[in-house]
Scaffold this active site. Structure first.
Site, mmCIF file in Angstrom:
data_model
loop_
_atom_site.group_PDB
_atom_site.id
_atom_site.type_symbol
_atom_site.label_atom_id
_atom_site.label_comp_id
_atom_site.label_asym_id
_atom_site.label_seq_id
_atom_site.Cartn_x
_atom_site.Cartn_y
_atom_site.Cartn_z
ATOM 1 N N ASP A 85 -30.358 -5.174 20.456
ATOM 2 C CA ASP A 85 -29.451 -4.222 19.801
ATOM 3 C C ASP A 85 -29.266 -4.489 18.311
ATOM 4 O OD1 ASP A 85 -29.090 -3.100 22.336
ATOM 5 O OD2 ASP A 85 -27.418 -4.451 22.766
ATOM 6 N N LYS A 110 -33.321 -1.878 16.131
ATOM 7 C CA LYS A 110 -34.776 -1.680 16.103
ATOM 8 C C LYS A 110 -35.120 -0.191 16.073
ATOM 9 C CE LYS A 110 -35.035 -4.097 19.936
ATOM 10 N NZ LYS A 110 -33.665 -4.618 20.046
ATOM 11 N N GLY A 155 -32.200 0.142 25.160
ATOM 12 C CA GLY A 155 -31.469 1.317 24.687
ATOM 13 C C GLY A 155 -31.592 1.348 23.178
ATOM 14 N N HIS A 156 -32.485 2.194 22.672
ATOM 15 C CA HIS A 156 -32.701 2.280 21.229
ATOM 16 C C HIS A 156 -32.079 3.584 20.739
ATOM 17 C CE1 HIS A 156 -36.461 -0.529 21.560
ATOM 18 N NE2 HIS A 156 -35.350 -1.073 22.026
ATOM 19 N N GLN A 199 -35.396 -5.520 23.587
ATOM 20 C CA GLN A 199 -34.639 -6.777 23.660
ATOM 21 C C GLN A 199 -34.769 -7.584 22.361
ATOM 22 O OE1 GLN A 199 -36.806 -6.154 26.808
ATOM 23 N NE2 GLN A 199 -35.099 -4.802 27.149
ATOM 24 N N ALA A 220 -25.982 0.665 24.943
ATOM 25 C CA ALA A 220 -26.573 2.005 24.978
ATOM 26 C C ALA A 220 -27.130 2.323 26.362
ATOM 27 C CB ALA A 220 -27.674 2.111 23.922
ATOM 28 N N LEU A 245 -27.641 0.371 5.811
ATOM 29 C CA LEU A 245 -26.209 0.545 5.507
ATOM 30 C C LEU A 245 -25.570 1.632 6.349
ATOM 31 C CD1 LEU A 245 -26.699 0.619 1.644
ATOM 32 C CD2 LEU A 245 -26.093 -1.367 3.029
HETATM 33 P P1 GDP Z 1 -31.760 -1.439 19.262
HETATM 34 O O1 GDP Z 1 -31.659 -1.610 20.736
HETATM 35 O O2 GDP Z 1 -32.204 -2.662 18.541
HETATM 36 O O3 GDP Z 1 -32.553 -0.216 18.867
HETATM 37 O O4 GDP Z 1 -30.269 -1.190 18.749
HETATM 38 P P2 GDP Z 1 -29.198 -0.185 19.423
HETATM 39 O O5 GDP Z 1 -29.619 1.203 19.117
HETATM 40 O O6 GDP Z 1 -28.940 -0.548 20.832
HETATM 41 O O7 GDP Z 1 -27.888 -0.599 18.629
HETATM 42 C C1 GDP Z 1 -27.783 -0.467 17.250
HETATM 43 C C2 GDP Z 1 -26.655 0.550 16.934
HETATM 44 O O8 GDP Z 1 -26.296 0.443 15.565
HETATM 45 C C3 GDP Z 1 -27.067 1.987 17.137
HETATM 46 O O9 GDP Z 1 -25.959 2.732 17.576
HETATM 47 C C4 GDP Z 1 -27.490 2.462 15.730
HETATM 48 O O10 GDP Z 1 -27.301 3.846 15.519
HETATM 49 C C5 GDP Z 1 -26.542 1.666 14.873
HETATM 50 N N1 GDP Z 1 -27.057 1.255 13.560
HETATM 51 C C6 GDP Z 1 -28.319 0.870 13.207
HETATM 52 N N2 GDP Z 1 -28.358 0.459 11.920
HETATM 53 C C7 GDP Z 1 -27.091 0.590 11.449
HETATM 54 C C8 GDP Z 1 -26.472 0.295 10.192
HETATM 55 O O11 GDP Z 1 -27.084 -0.193 9.260
HETATM 56 N N3 GDP Z 1 -25.128 0.550 10.091
HETATM 57 C C9 GDP Z 1 -24.405 1.061 11.117
HETATM 58 N N4 GDP Z 1 -23.104 1.257 10.925
HETATM 59 N N5 GDP Z 1 -24.951 1.347 12.322
HETATM 60 C C10 GDP Z 1 -26.264 1.105 12.482
HETATM 61 P P1 IMO Z 2 -32.574 -3.400 23.465
HETATM 62 O O1 IMO Z 2 -34.036 -3.045 23.494
HETATM 63 C C1 IMO Z 2 -29.412 -6.119 24.701
HETATM 64 C C2 IMO Z 2 -29.892 -8.131 28.580
HETATM 65 C C3 IMO Z 2 -28.977 -7.784 29.738
HETATM 66 C C4 IMO Z 2 -28.892 -9.150 30.412
HETATM 67 C C5 IMO Z 2 -30.303 -9.684 30.265
HETATM 68 C C6 IMO Z 2 -31.192 -9.494 31.477
HETATM 69 O O2 IMO Z 2 -31.681 -2.215 23.450
HETATM 70 O O3 IMO Z 2 -32.268 -4.384 22.386
HETATM 71 P P2 IMO Z 2 -32.404 -7.351 32.495
HETATM 72 O O4 IMO Z 2 -31.852 -6.049 32.991
HETATM 73 O O5 IMO Z 2 -33.364 -7.222 31.363
HETATM 74 O O6 IMO Z 2 -32.925 -8.223 33.599
HETATM 75 O O7 IMO Z 2 -31.116 -8.156 31.913
HETATM 76 O O8 IMO Z 2 -30.864 -9.004 29.157
HETATM 77 N N1 IMO Z 2 -30.626 -6.978 27.977
HETATM 78 C C7 IMO Z 2 -30.358 -6.480 26.752
HETATM 79 N N2 IMO Z 2 -29.386 -6.797 25.870
HETATM 80 N N3 IMO Z 2 -30.332 -5.197 24.383
HETATM 81 C C8 IMO Z 2 -31.325 -4.883 25.259
HETATM 82 O O9 IMO Z 2 -32.334 -4.065 24.923
HETATM 83 C C9 IMO Z 2 -31.352 -5.522 26.518
HETATM 84 N N4 IMO Z 2 -32.165 -5.448 27.601
HETATM 85 C C10 IMO Z 2 -31.720 -6.363 28.472
HETATM 86 O O10 IMO Z 2 -27.721 -7.345 29.281
HETATM 87 O O11 IMO Z 2 -28.035 -9.989 29.688
HETATM 88 MG MG MG Z 3 -30.234 -1.437 22.258
#
Ligand code: GDP
Ligand code: IMO
Ligand code: MG
Length: 434
Positions: free
Chosen positions: A13, A16, A40-41, A224, A299, A414
């Protein structure tokens, strides 16, 4: 070869999805190489929000081709739902999304096993998985009883393999459901899912190598993060795949010589979903502030993310094990108003100072973070496009992180939209051959 691996440097999270959406504009192909629908991206643009679980975030950029590599575990049902959801929102998918025939599939019994294993562990042993069946599906692959997409598509092959699996897992399935019910459900779904999946199936390794040989630009999109890696993460509180850049080879059948650069995504603080060690975790009002300000809710599962200060030992490990060549800093804006901003620069363990992330569970549990305090900054304008546009103390924070990480941030994010980003280096991020 012009290619970038985009990896998470913390516990997932890191943002990415946003960075893939930004750099994907310059790419021809965007490829997932590990993980499954546990990811969850989130991508936000034109006032719309999309959450991708299995399909690369690059699908949101018109005209780009996306590939789900053999290293990914695919749940046919949730894949079909994701495709339909995107199509309903006017994203064209057909003809530009492919799945490796060699990708292993997740079936309902994997989810039953995932939940059962979590419940059997209970208490502090629980991993806090996403309950999507990830661990059991990868276990089957390694156990050599997994079912690949190509097996599923062959009506003669699939039923035999399904029976083998149901026999092996009979006891566990019957504890909460029934083998008869699960068999019926899977066979019924296969009737409609098989024709749906067929046009997506490809020899993805061949397809990708041909594209790379023709000079196409490829982004490998990790799910992840490094500290959730089965080898380099906080084992056993990890996922069941290798998110690290080295897994691109095994996860899509592309040799290491074809990797141009590795871009590490670094959140300006730290978060973690699920159980497991987290030395800089904040369980106080500051943790609450980061969660609210950064909208830190899962997400995929909606769970509140645990929040804490930036941990240099975590990110230094990630830089090392991924061979990171460039860094992107995300969510700097979330720290506006925090004063002081604390940064973990080492751990104290039994009177000793540690500068490297430890591998022993016992040592990690006994570690106390050593902090350096940095002065806070006020609101950051979302219009900032140059490093010089940032408040002085924000620049100070970034320079301090760069010093303790030994690498510069090429991108500084940002906000959620791809425009809200500072691109710092004129140097190409695409590596050799770009
Ligand atoms: P990922 O799994 O690495 O793709 O990250 P996630 O999407 O799960 O979580 C990142 C969250 O932060 C998402 O809701 C994005 O929309 C948000 N986000 C990404 N970059 C920024 C940033 O620079 N600032 C803010 N405020 N939100 C951001
Ligand atoms: P993204 O791609 C954050 C965590 C789960 C748990 C552990 C093992 O959005 O960054 P699993 O279901 O994979 O066997 O769970 O990994 N986990 C994540 N945490 N971001 C993710 O993906 C994750 N995918 C799995 O919460 O701790
Ligand atoms: Mg995520």
């Amino acid at each position: 070869m012009p290619s970038i691996v985009i990896v998470g440097t913390q516990w997932g999270d890191e943002g990415k999805g946003k960075i893939v959406h930004l750099l994907g504009k310059e790419a021809d192909l965007i490829v997932r190489y590990q993980g499954g629908p546990n990811a969850g991206h989130t991508v936000v643009f034109d006032g719309k929000k999309f959450v991708l679980h299995l399909i690369p975030a690059g699908i949101l950029i018109p005209g780009k081709t996306c590939v789900i590599g053999n290293g990914v575990v695919v749940d046919p049902l949730s894949f079909a739902e994701e495709v339909r959801l995107l199509e309903r929102r006017k994203i064209r998918i057909r003809g530009r999304l492919f799945i490796s025939e060699q990708a292993h599939l997740i079936f309902p019994y994997h989810k039953i096993l995932d939940v059962a294993r979590e419940e059997a562990r209970g208490g502090s042993e629980k991993i806090g998985t996403t309950r999507k069946g990830i661990g059991p599906a990868y276990a089957d692959k390694v156990e050599r009883v997994g079912i690949r997409l190509i097996d599923y598509l062959e009506p003669e092959t699939f039923p035999k393999l399904l029976e083998q699996n149901l026999a092996l897992k009979r006891g566990a399935i019957n504890r909460t459901s029934s083998v008869g019910k699960i068999r019926k459900e899977i066979l019924r779904q296969a009737g409609s899912l098989r024709p749906f999946l067929k046009p997506f199936a490809r020899d993805a390794s061949r397809f990708l190598n041909q594209a790379l040989d023709r000079g196409r630009k490829v982004i490998f999109e990790s799910a992840q993060g490094t500290l959730l890696d089965i080898d380099f993460g906080t084992y056993p509180y990890v996922t069941s795949s290798n998110p690290i850049a080295g897994a691109v080879g095994a996860g899509c059948g592309v040799g290491p010589g074809k990797i141009g650069s590795v871009l590490g995504i670094v959140k300006a603080y730290t978060t973690r979903v699920g159980e497991g060690p987290f030395p800089t975790e904040l369980t106080d009002a500051m943790g609450e502030f980061l969660r609210a300000s950064g909208k830190e809710f899962g997400a995929t599962t909606g769970r509140a993310r645990r929040c804490g200060w930036f941990d240099a030992l975590v990110v230094r490990r990630a830089i090392q094990v991924n061979g990171i060549s460039d860094l992107a800093l995300t969510k700097l804006d979330v720290l506006a108003g925090v004063d002081p901003i604390r940064v973990c620069v080492g751990y104290r363990y039994g009177g000793r100072r540690l500068d490297h992330f430890p591998n022993s569970r016992r040592v990690l549990d006994g570690c106390e973070p050593v902090y350096a305090d940095m002065p806070g900054f006020g609101d950051i304008s979302k219009e900032a496009r140059r490093f010089e546009d940032l408040p002085g103390n924000a620049r100070k924070y970034i320079r301090f992180l760069e010093k303790i990480l030994g690498l510069k941030f090429s991108l500084i994010s940002l906000g959620r939209s791809r425009d809200e980003t500072i691109r710092r280096s004129a140097r190409s991020l695409w590596g050799r051959g770009a």
